[in-house]
Write an enzyme that holds these catalytic residues in place. Structure first.
Site, short mmCIF file in Angstrom:
data_model
loop_
_atom_site.label_atom_id
_atom_site.label_comp_id
_atom_site.label_asym_id
_atom_site.label_seq_id
_atom_site.Cartn_x
_atom_site.Cartn_y
_atom_site.Cartn_z
N LYS A 35 0.85 -1.21 0.00
CA LYS A 35 0.00 0.00 0.00
C LYS A 35 0.88 1.25 0.00
O LYS A 35 2.09 1.18 0.26
CB LYS A 35 -0.91 -0.02 1.23
CG LYS A 35 -0.19 -0.06 2.57
CD LYS A 35 -1.19 -0.35 3.70
CE LYS A 35 -0.49 -0.49 5.04
NZ LYS A 35 -1.43 -0.97 6.08
N ARG A 130 -11.33 -0.49 14.85
CA ARG A 130 -11.23 0.28 13.62
C ARG A 130 -12.22 -0.37 12.66
O ARG A 130 -13.40 -0.14 12.78
CB ARG A 130 -9.77 0.26 13.13
CG ARG A 130 -9.20 1.61 12.87
CD ARG A 130 -7.70 1.56 12.62
NE ARG A 130 -7.26 0.37 11.88
CZ ARG A 130 -6.03 0.21 11.40
NH1 ARG A 130 -5.13 1.16 11.57
NH2 ARG A 130 -5.68 -0.87 10.75
N TYR A 255 15.33 29.62 10.52
CA TYR A 255 14.07 30.26 10.92
C TYR A 255 13.88 30.16 12.43
O TYR A 255 14.17 29.14 13.04
CB TYR A 255 12.89 29.56 10.25
CG TYR A 255 12.77 29.84 8.78
CD1 TYR A 255 12.55 31.12 8.30
CD2 TYR A 255 12.87 28.80 7.86
CE1 TYR A 255 12.44 31.36 6.94
CE2 TYR A 255 12.75 29.02 6.51
CZ TYR A 255 12.53 30.32 6.05
OH TYR A 255 12.42 30.55 4.71
C1 LIG Z 1 -0.75 -2.12 6.56
C2 LIG Z 1 -1.33 -3.41 6.95
C3 LIG Z 1 -0.53 -4.51 7.22
C4 LIG Z 1 0.99 -4.42 7.27
O1 LIG Z 1 1.36 -3.80 8.49
P1 LIG Z 1 2.90 -3.64 8.89
O2 LIG Z 1 2.86 -3.12 10.28
O3 LIG Z 1 3.48 -2.63 7.94
O4 LIG Z 1 3.52 -4.96 8.74
C5 LIG Z 1 -1.14 -5.72 7.50
N1 LIG Z 1 -2.48 -5.84 7.53
C6 LIG Z 1 -3.30 -4.79 7.27
C7 LIG Z 1 -4.77 -4.98 7.34
C8 LIG Z 1 -2.75 -3.55 6.99
O5 LIG Z 1 -3.57 -2.51 6.75
#
Ligand SMILES: *Cc1c(COP(=O)(O)O)cnc(C)c1O
Length: 358
Positions: A35, A130, A255
């Site tokens: 992703k 969630r 800054y």
């Molecule tokens: C992003 C995600 C993962 C991977 O998580 P990591 O902590 O990067 O290994 C696995 N499962 C779901 C449902 C996710 O959204």
């Protein structure tokens, strides 16, 4: 002359880290999570590097379709599911699997009249609160899904909140597993639970499919270091010193004049700022490498530049190589100093940063 800031993606490290994930869960199949443009590493690049994965998992429907068009023939999974009815024929046509986490999605599936079968992942809310059905609603959701003609298979899925943190007081891993086992009791179908944290810390919970993300890119979700697990950094963000200032005691830098020299100092200006994805909140003291020497940030991160202390590195010069994170400076260490996580730094590398692969 191009700006010297470059993100180098190490394909061999991506391949190696996948092999680490697979060897920790040898009986499970592996979704390589890609992703967010493969956590900033480039989707098509990751597709090539993860040729040995059993499937690729992501969030974005358009990117899933691009993977098919780029020639990925193994499974693809949308971890957050589909978002609207129009996504469903797209998923069916391209053989894209998806999570189902709410009643509304089941209603959409029932109405969709799909022409090709779909493989779905029924998400349980095992306490993270969630996405997902509650344990009480899970079996009924499974039964409703089973009655949708186009549904060919149902994988049982949940997600851990604290797999990297055994002492967490909010919700323990074992409690989530207990809720999952109870909700899934009597249901057949493959089981999918483990993210990187679980693959690294609880390989016994690999079940049928694991879903590692961050570890494939050489980061960890917390706890022990990536190096401890034999993981290799997949991205090195490096630039150069483009200017040097010799300042007196009492002079300030940048800054807000947040940094004030306590003695005469040499300050190096690096071509990398928050518009490149370097965290603006990184405080003084955040580690950085100049020609392989460890030094620290001095002064506020600006849009296109950061300033670093070169006082102890007399040979540093305009053109000296600066590593922001990567091979010689773990991204998790920089993230930790900046009050964030490696995930955010990887994902934030901006489009204007040149990317090369090796
Ligand atoms: C992003 C995600 C993962 C991977 O998580 P990591 O902590 O990067 O290994 C696995 N499962 C779901 C449902 C996710 O959204």
């Amino acid at each position: 002359m191009p700006r010297p800031l470059v993100a180098t993606i190490h394909l061999a490290a991506l391949r190696h880290n996948l092999s680490v994930a697979k060897s920790r869960a040898p009986r499970a199949k592996t979704w390589a999570v890609v992703k967010a443009n493969a956590y900033g590493h480039g989707l098509s690049r990751a597709m090539r590097a993860f040729a040995d994965a059993d499937g690729l998992a992501l969030i974005e429907v358009d990117a899933a379709v691009r993977l098919r068009e780029a020639g990925w023939t193994k499974p693809i999974l949308l971890l957050e599911g589909f978002f609207e009815p129009a996504d469903l024929p797209v998923c069916a046509a391209h053989g894209i699997q998806f999570a189902v986490h709410c009643r509304e999605q089941i209603d959409m599936l029932k109405k969709a009249n799909l022409q090709a079968p779909v493989d779905v992942h029924l998400k349980l809310n095992s306490g993270m609160n969630r996405l997902g059905f509650t344990p009480e609603a899970y079996k009924d959701a499974h039964a409703r899904l089973s009655r949708v003609g186009a549904v060919r298979s149902i994988t049982l899925m949940t997600h851990f909140a604290n797999a990297d943190d055994p002492s967490n007081a909010g919700l323990s891993l074992s409690e989530q597993v207990r809720r999952f086992e109870h909700a899934a009791d009597g249901l057949s179908g493959p089981r999918s639970l483990a993210n990187s944290a679980a693959v690294l810390s609880h390989p016994d919970l690999a079940f049928d499919w694991v879903r590692p993300g961050i570890m494939l890119y050489g980061g960890t979700p917390g706890g022990r270091s990536a190096h401890d697990f034999g993981l290799k950094p997949a991205m090195t963000l490096a630039s150069e010193i483009i200017g040097i200032q010799h300042i007196d005691q009492g002079e300030s830098v940048g800054y807000g004049s947040r940094f004030i020299a306590q003695q005469p100092m040499t300050i190096g200006v690096v071509a990398c700022g928050y518009a490149d994805g370097y965290p603006r909140h990184a405080p003084g003291g955040t580690p950085i490498l100049v020609d392989g020497h460890r030094t620290v940030l001095a002064g506020r991160v600006s849009m296109d530049m950061i300033t670093v202390d070169l006082t102890g590195i007399p040979d540093a010069h305009v053109g000296s190589r600066v590593e922001l994170w990567g091979n010689a400076l773990p991204i998790d260490e920089v993230a930790n100093a900046a009050g964030t996580i490696g995930y955010e730094l990887m994902c934030a590398v901006a489009p204007r940063v040149r990317v090369i692969e090796e």
